[in-house]
Scaffold this active site. Structure first.
Site, PDB file in Angstrom:
ATOM      1  N   TYR A  51       0.842  -1.206   0.000  1.00 14.83           N
ATOM      2  CA  TYR A  51       0.000   0.000   0.000  1.00 14.83           C
ATOM      3  C   TYR A  51       0.867   1.243   0.000  1.00 14.83           C
ATOM      4  O   TYR A  51       1.848   1.314   0.741  1.00 14.83           O
ATOM      5  CB  TYR A  51      -0.923   0.017   1.233  1.00 14.83           C
ATOM      6  CG  TYR A  51      -2.371  -0.028   0.809  1.00 14.83           C
ATOM      7  CD1 TYR A  51      -2.975   1.098   0.257  1.00 14.83           C
ATOM      8  CD2 TYR A  51      -3.110  -1.203   0.888  1.00 14.83           C
ATOM      9  CE1 TYR A  51      -4.281   1.040  -0.185  1.00 14.83           C
ATOM     10  CE2 TYR A  51      -4.411  -1.257   0.442  1.00 14.83           C
ATOM     11  CZ  TYR A  51      -4.998  -0.130  -0.092  1.00 14.83           C
ATOM     12  OH  TYR A  51      -6.282  -0.171  -0.549  1.00 14.83           O
ATOM     13  N   GLU A  53      -0.514   4.912  -0.479  1.00 14.80           N
ATOM     14  CA  GLU A  53      -1.301   6.133  -0.737  1.00 14.80           C
ATOM     15  C   GLU A  53      -0.397   7.357  -0.622  1.00 14.80           C
ATOM     16  O   GLU A  53       0.438   7.448   0.279  1.00 14.80           O
ATOM     17  CB  GLU A  53      -2.442   6.240   0.283  1.00 14.80           C
ATOM     18  CG  GLU A  53      -3.561   5.255  -0.002  1.00 14.80           C
ATOM     19  CD  GLU A  53      -4.555   5.151   1.129  1.00 14.80           C
ATOM     20  OE1 GLU A  53      -4.174   5.457   2.283  1.00 14.80           O
ATOM     21  OE2 GLU A  53      -5.705   4.758   0.862  1.00 14.80           O
ATOM     22  N   ASP A 197      -7.150  13.143 -25.133  1.00 13.61           N
ATOM     23  CA  ASP A 197      -7.189  11.760 -24.653  1.00 13.61           C
ATOM     24  C   ASP A 197      -6.535  10.901 -25.730  1.00 13.61           C
ATOM     25  O   ASP A 197      -7.155  10.574 -26.735  1.00 13.61           O
ATOM     26  CB  ASP A 197      -8.648  11.354 -24.416  1.00 13.61           C
ATOM     27  CG  ASP A 197      -8.781   9.923 -23.908  1.00 13.61           C
ATOM     28  OD1 ASP A 197      -7.788   9.176 -23.955  1.00 13.61           O
ATOM     29  OD2 ASP A 197      -9.896   9.564 -23.470  1.00 13.61           O
ATOM     30  N   THR A 223      -4.345   5.701 -21.795  1.00 17.46           N
ATOM     31  CA  THR A 223      -4.186   4.366 -21.240  1.00 17.46           C
ATOM     32  C   THR A 223      -2.764   3.931 -21.566  1.00 17.46           C
ATOM     33  O   THR A 223      -2.095   4.529 -22.409  1.00 17.46           O
ATOM     34  CB  THR A 223      -5.168   3.357 -21.887  1.00 17.46           C
ATOM     35  OG1 THR A 223      -4.992   3.412 -23.305  1.00 17.46           O
ATOM     36  CG2 THR A 223      -6.616   3.689 -21.537  1.00 17.46           C
ATOM     37  N   LYS A 226      -2.851   0.066 -24.794  1.00 19.26           N
ATOM     38  CA  LYS A 226      -3.288  -0.053 -26.196  1.00 19.26           C
ATOM     39  C   LYS A 226      -2.039  -0.038 -27.089  1.00 19.26           C
ATOM     40  O   LYS A 226      -1.206  -0.904 -26.931  1.00 19.26           O
ATOM     41  CB  LYS A 226      -4.313   1.031 -26.500  1.00 19.26           C
ATOM     42  CG  LYS A 226      -5.578   0.825 -25.617  1.00 19.26           C
ATOM     43  CD  LYS A 226      -6.665   1.862 -25.814  1.00 19.26           C
ATOM     44  CE  LYS A 226      -7.814   1.578 -24.858  1.00 19.26           C
ATOM     45  NZ  LYS A 226      -8.863   2.617 -24.882  1.00 19.26           N
ATOM     46  N   ARG A 232      -2.421  -2.908 -18.209  1.00 18.85           N
ATOM     47  CA  ARG A 232      -3.647  -2.107 -18.111  1.00 18.85           C
ATOM     48  C   ARG A 232      -3.429  -1.038 -17.066  1.00 18.85           C
ATOM     49  O   ARG A 232      -3.168  -1.349 -15.903  1.00 18.85           O
ATOM     50  CB  ARG A 232      -4.825  -2.970 -17.665  1.00 18.85           C
ATOM     51  CG  ARG A 232      -5.178  -4.044 -18.625  1.00 18.85           C
ATOM     52  CD  ARG A 232      -6.558  -4.551 -18.307  1.00 18.85           C
ATOM     53  NE  ARG A 232      -7.510  -3.847 -19.101  1.00 18.85           N
ATOM     54  CZ  ARG A 232      -7.807  -4.166 -20.350  1.00 18.85           C
ATOM     55  NH1 ARG A 232      -7.190  -5.158 -20.949  1.00 18.85           N
ATOM     56  NH2 ARG A 232      -8.723  -3.499 -21.019  1.00 18.85           N
TER      57      ARG A 232
HETATM   58  C1  LIG Z   1      -9.888   2.948 -24.070  1.00 16.43           C
HETATM   59  C2  LIG Z   1     -10.185   4.364 -23.880  1.00 16.43           C
HETATM   60  C3  LIG Z   1     -10.416   4.914 -22.605  1.00 16.43           C
HETATM   61  C4  LIG Z   1     -10.697   4.090 -21.377  1.00 16.43           C
HETATM   62  O1  LIG Z   1      -9.825   3.199 -20.976  1.00 16.43           O
HETATM   63  P1  LIG Z   1     -10.188   2.040 -19.936  1.00 16.43           P
HETATM   64  O2  LIG Z   1      -8.840   1.641 -19.508  1.00 16.43           O
HETATM   65  O3  LIG Z   1     -10.942   1.026 -20.698  1.00 16.43           O
HETATM   66  O4  LIG Z   1     -10.984   2.631 -18.828  1.00 16.43           O
HETATM   67  C5  LIG Z   1     -10.559   6.285 -22.498  1.00 16.43           C
HETATM   68  N1  LIG Z   1     -10.494   7.075 -23.570  1.00 16.43           N
HETATM   69  C6  LIG Z   1     -10.315   6.592 -24.809  1.00 16.43           C
HETATM   70  C7  LIG Z   1     -10.263   7.530 -25.957  1.00 16.43           C
HETATM   71  C8  LIG Z   1     -10.160   5.218 -25.016  1.00 16.43           C
HETATM   72  O5  LIG Z   1     -10.021   4.743 -26.249  1.00 16.43           O
END
Ligand SMILES: *Cc1c(COP(=O)(O)O)cnc(C)c1O
Length: 416
Positions: A51, A53, A197, A223, A226, A232
């Site tokens: 932990y 925080e 994003d 993220t 991807k 993740r």
């Molecule tokens: C995949 C994605 C997210 C969210 O990601 P998670 O890890 O699934 O919560 C947010 N914004 C965009 C543009 C995405 O493609």
């Protein structure tokens, strides 16, 4: 996994069969990838027991000597590769990262402007069913009906009309490069904060084959799992002036203790991303997407925007007389795993929309090049043309299994 096998044979069997599935089918889901064994080892480490925080040097519990070092390495590597002033590596995933940004800058009822979900935006950009749409006042920009592309004049006039506090640039299903400079100018003109994003294209930015939003955005969320090919997780980057607000919004604003095993794996993935091999992967991701897109176009498929400049493509199947869900099901049976997807101005329901989405990141990680992508395009066409024929699906599945033997995915080499 000998302990798991003994302790919990049911879960062990699921994981073992999932390994096989990931090995012998072709992964075209645009948001997925294969992490390296090194990333996997960090993810499965004792750091999950700790932990912590708070932030580096400012923790609430003792025993942070090594966790602090791990988190600092992740931050330093992210800053080096993306050139951001400030990085927070603690968000549990992309959705909580976006929520943290909203908490940092918005009050309930404030206006946000993002890309509409059916046009390629993400749920967290204001969709009605998401907290982003329930607690804030979402406005949406759409794609141009003719070109299937963003029309920046429309985005601008909408922004000037609704005066959002946050303007969001980013997508889950748009195959073109965003004009960050244009978004910056629009944000400045309407007095909004610009949030980019880059969940989908972060790996292309890290690999230096895609423009970076860092010089333009106030805040960037991404993220890590991807195209960036990490565990993740997620990161938030921002200009120095927003560092305090972002950190407070992540912890204690929306989260408790960070997932240190994930932080370590992010650090490993970022080290991998800063190599020539990764830059070659990123360049190949683009070439592979284009090879698949060209093959499908030549066979009469209708790609939204007419092509791709990144790792993904969205196909409108209306002219093929088959729904997205039916196509996706048949393709999965044949060993081609992807997802059905709404297309702009879709007249069908989201659960069975008109399109399919696919991406080239995962197949590039397992070594596929243009020739294999062209073959994939031929298989997709064959299965769609014969989507009621289970014999065709079985034949394609067998051919795919054979091909996959020569291209073991990272982490699954022992299966061949
Ligand atoms: C995949 C994605 C997210 C969210 O990601 P998670 O890890 O699934 O919560 C947010 N914004 C965009 C543009 C995405 O493609």
């Amino acid at each position: 996994m000998k302990h798991l096998k003994e302790q919990d044979p049911e879960i062990y069997a699921c994981i073992q069969q999932e390994e096989l599935r990931q090995h012998e089918k072709i992964r075209l889901i645009a948001s997925e990838n294969y992490v390296s064994t090194a990333v996997m080892e960090a993810t499965g480490s004792v750091l999950t027991n700790k932990y912590s925080e708070g932030y580096v040097g400012k923790r609430y519990y003792e025993g942070q000597q090594l966790v602090d070092r791990v988190e600092q390495l992740a931050i330093d590597r992210a800053k080096a590769i993306f050139g951001a002033d400030h990085v927070n590596v603690q968000p549990y995933s992309g959705s909580p990262a976006n929520l943290s940004v909203f908490l940092a800058f918005l009050n309930p009822g404030d206006t946000i402007l993002g890309m509409a979900l059916p046009h390629g935006g993400h749920l967290t950009h204001g969709a009605k069913v998401s907290i982003s749409g329930k607690y804030f006042r979402p406005e949406f920009y759409s794609l141009d009906k003719e070109s299937g592309r963003l029309n920046y004049d429309t985005v601008r006039s909408q922004a000037l009309a609704c005066k959002p506090k946050i303007l969001i640039a980013g997508y889950s299903a748009y195959s073109r490069i965003l004009d960050f400079e244009r978004f910056r100018a629009i944000a400045d003109e309407c007095g909004a904060l610009l949030l980019v994003d880059m969940a989908h294209f972060a790996g292309l930015v890290a690999g230096k084959v895609h423009p970076s939003p860092v010089p333009y955005a106030d805040v960037i969320t991404t993220t890590t799992h991807k195209t960036l090919r990490g565990p993740r997780g997620a990161m938030i980057m921002c200009k120095a002036e927003h560092a305090g607000a972002i950190d407070k919004a992540v912890f204690p604003g929306t989260q408790g203790g960070p997932h240190n095993h994930t932080t370590a794996a992010i650090a490993v993935a970022l080290k991998e991303a800063d190599t020539e091999a990764f830059r070659q992967y990123a360049a190949q991701v683009l070439r592979n997407a284009k090879a698949l897109a060209d093959t499908l176009i030549s066979r009469g498929y209708n790609l939204v925007t007419g092509g791709t400049e990144n790792h993904l493509m969205l196909i409108d199947l209306t002219n093929k007389g088959i729904s997205g869900k039916t196509a996706a099901r048949a393709l999965d049976e044949a060993g081609l795993v992807l997802n059905c997807n709404t297309v702009p101005f879709d007249t069908r329901k989201p659960f069975d929309p008109s399109g399919i989405r696919m991406g080239s990141a995962a197949v590039t990680s397992r070594g596929f090049k243009e020739a294999q992508m062209e073959q994939i395009g031929v298989w997709i066409d064959t299965v769609i043309q014969n989507h009621t024929d289970t014999g065709v699906q079985a034949k394609v599945a067998a051919e795919i299994k054979e091909l996959c033997k020569s291209y073991p995915a990272p982490g699954l080499e022992y299966l061949v």
